[in-house]
Write an enzyme that holds these catalytic residues in place. Structure first.
Site, short mmCIF file in Angstrom:
data_model
loop_
_atom_site.label_atom_id
_atom_site.label_comp_id
_atom_site.label_asym_id
_atom_site.label_seq_id
_atom_site.Cartn_x
_atom_site.Cartn_y
_atom_site.Cartn_z
N GLU A 81 0.83 -1.21 0.00
CA GLU A 81 0.00 0.00 0.00
C GLU A 81 0.86 1.26 0.00
O GLU A 81 1.75 1.40 0.85
CB GLU A 81 -0.91 -0.02 1.24
CG GLU A 81 -1.95 1.08 1.20
CD GLU A 81 -2.99 0.97 2.32
OE1 GLU A 81 -3.23 -0.13 2.83
OE2 GLU A 81 -3.54 2.02 2.69
N LYS A 258 -7.23 -0.50 11.42
CA LYS A 258 -6.65 -1.00 10.16
C LYS A 258 -5.40 -0.17 9.83
O LYS A 258 -4.39 -0.70 9.39
CB LYS A 258 -7.68 -0.93 9.03
CG LYS A 258 -7.23 -1.60 7.73
CD LYS A 258 -6.45 -0.67 6.81
CE LYS A 258 -6.03 -1.37 5.53
NZ LYS A 258 -5.19 -0.50 4.68
N ASP A 274 4.27 -14.37 12.04
CA ASP A 274 2.95 -14.90 11.71
C ASP A 274 1.97 -13.73 11.85
O ASP A 274 1.49 -13.42 12.94
CB ASP A 274 2.60 -16.04 12.67
CG ASP A 274 1.27 -16.69 12.31
OD1 ASP A 274 0.40 -16.00 11.76
OD2 ASP A 274 1.11 -17.89 12.61
N HIS A 372 -2.35 10.46 -1.07
CA HIS A 372 -2.64 9.16 -1.67
C HIS A 372 -2.71 9.22 -3.19
O HIS A 372 -2.26 8.34 -3.89
CB HIS A 372 -4.00 8.66 -1.17
CG HIS A 372 -3.91 7.56 -0.19
ND1 HIS A 372 -3.48 6.31 -0.52
CD2 HIS A 372 -4.18 7.51 1.13
CE1 HIS A 372 -3.49 5.55 0.54
NE2 HIS A 372 -3.90 6.25 1.57
#
Ligand code: NAD
Length: 416
Positions: A81, A258, A274, A372
């Protein structure tokens, strides 16, 4: 490593690699591996998973400016991202002005669960607790490495569950897994003691497995962000309002968290962790009081500077799993320069806080699309087929027009 690196993002790949090599002492071979296409070939992939047909690489970048517990870090991040690595570096640059991130964590205790059914839970609990020394001894006989280090199974506890099939006893083993994530040793110990627990309780052991809800392995910490660097008092206040929104509304909190995981998982990827275990535990912790909420807290100090706090479970290792197998994970560990799982947990926790700061700072000021869209425009120009030296002009034109789309990128490409 004790130096501030300026304008890393403006440097060529070679210059960036030269800096990383000089600071972290990478060998020629390690540099060559970094320059390769992701570090593992098909043969190695074929040994890692079933039905392999290839490998799949992601971008690896370096977040600069991090000072955590007074130590400087170059933090490797593996993420697809855009903006995440830049955002982390920016946050770290502001945080270091007030001393950087102060993190601490619990010992590396994993929790193993043995599910016992078809028993009288009350009397079985009493028997298990009376025999706990013997159960711990048996568990510890399953790992010479941990035993030799004075680590291993330390405590036993019991809990009763009421389920549609009746009462069941859950015996929990608390295991100090040292510098490993510890999933395998925990599972081995649980399976190893299950027959003894069956014998003691007269019940039947069904599951014998690690709990990924690693609440005895928490990382927490704080950082202060100078109000002027944040953008002034108004933006500090807006960030606190943004936090209160996330703290009160699960729909906002999921997105807020998030963003935190953008940073956490990128470092976890780079260091061979992991990531599913980290994600699962983080979100369960965010819902620990029955309502999903923010993993961070934001407030002001007496001078009006912004203060962030983060706390979440962090089950990570510097040995085991793919950490010492995947050549890129090994090199990333060297770049990061952590010497224990505890130190790694602190870096990852700090990264979560940094990422959250940058995300809510952008949201609470100019919005995130501005930054962005430039990166998005670059991806579109590349997807339209622009050559690397042509991408910038197409990006600039699309931004100037306010028309950032694959169609416009193709048109501009064809019009030249
Ligand atoms: P591992 O099985 O490779 O074990 C770590 C090894 O390192 C042990 O043999 C231990 O003896 C040794 N060791 C050497 N020095 C040590 C030190 N200083 N501290 C601790 N151990 C030391 O790895 P693991 O951490 O047990 O398991 C991690 C792997 O298990 C990950 O790949 C994970 O994806 C996978 N896994 C996860 C789950 C789950 O999350 N539910 C379940 C099963 C497997």
């Amino acid at each position: 490593m004790t130096e501030k690196i300026s304008r890393f993002f403006e440097k060529s790949r070679k210059e960036r690699l030269d800096i990383v090599e000089r600071i972290t002492g990478l060998t020629k071979e390690e540099r060559q591996t970094l320059e390769s296409l992701g570090g593992i070939g098909f043969e190695q992939a074929d040994k890692m998973v079933e039905n392999a047909i290839g490998t799949f690489s992601f971008p690896l970048g370096i977040a600069t400016n991090f000072v955590i517990n007074k130590k400087e870090y170059l933090v490797p991040m593996v993420i697809e991202e855009p903006s995440v690595i830049a955002a982390a570096s920016k946050a770290a640059k502001i945080a270091r002005l007030c001393g950087g991130f102060s993190m601490n964590n619990d010992e590396s205790y994993s929790i193993g669960q043995i599910q016992i059914v078809e028993t009288d839970v009350e009397s079985a609990t009493k028997k298990v607790m009376e025999t706990s020394a013997q159960i711990l001894e048996l568990a510890n006989s399953k790992s010479n490495t941990l035993s030799k280090m004075g680590k291993g199974a330390k405590e036993i506890s019991c809990k009763k569950l009421e389920t549609p099939s009746g009462k069941m006893l859950i015996v929990e083993l608390l295991i100090d897994v040292g510098d490993a994530m510890g999933a395998n040793v925990t599972n081995t110990m649980c399976e190893g003691v299950a027959p003894l627990i069956e014998q003691i309780t007269g019940g039947r052991a069904v599951l014998k497995i690690l709990s990924n809800y690693s609440t005895r392995r928490m990382v927490r910490g704080t950082a202060t962000f100078d109000k002027n660097e944040v953008g002034g008092e108004k933006i500090v206040d807006n960030i606190i309002l943004a936090y209160e929104f996330a703290a009160s509304d699960p729909y906002r909190a999921v997105t807020h968290n998030k963003g935190i995981m953008n940073g956490i998982i990128a470092v976890a990827n780079a260091t061979g962790q992991d990531t599913r275990a980290i994600e699962a535990a983080a979100h369960a912790y965010a819902a620990r009081n029955g309502k999903y909420t923010s993993l961070t807290k934001w407030s002001k100090d007496k001078d009006g500077n912004l203060v962030g706090f983060i706390e979440l479970p962090m089950s990570v290792g510097t040995v085991g799993g793919i950490i010492n197998v995947h050549p890129m994970a090994k090199i990333c560990a060297k770049i990061l320069g952590v010497s224990s799982a505890s130190e790694l947990a602190c870096v990852i926790g700090a990264m979560g806080l940094a990422q959250n700061f940058s995300a809510i700072r952008a949201l609470a000021s100019e919005g995130i699309q501005k930054g962005h869209m430039r990166l998005h425009a670059r991806n579109l120009a590349a997807a339209a087929g622009a050559a690397p030296d042509h991408i910038d002009s197409i990006v600039e034109q699309m931004i100037k027009e306010g028309n950032i789309s694959i169609n416009r990128a193709k048109e501009l490409l064809n019009s030249d």
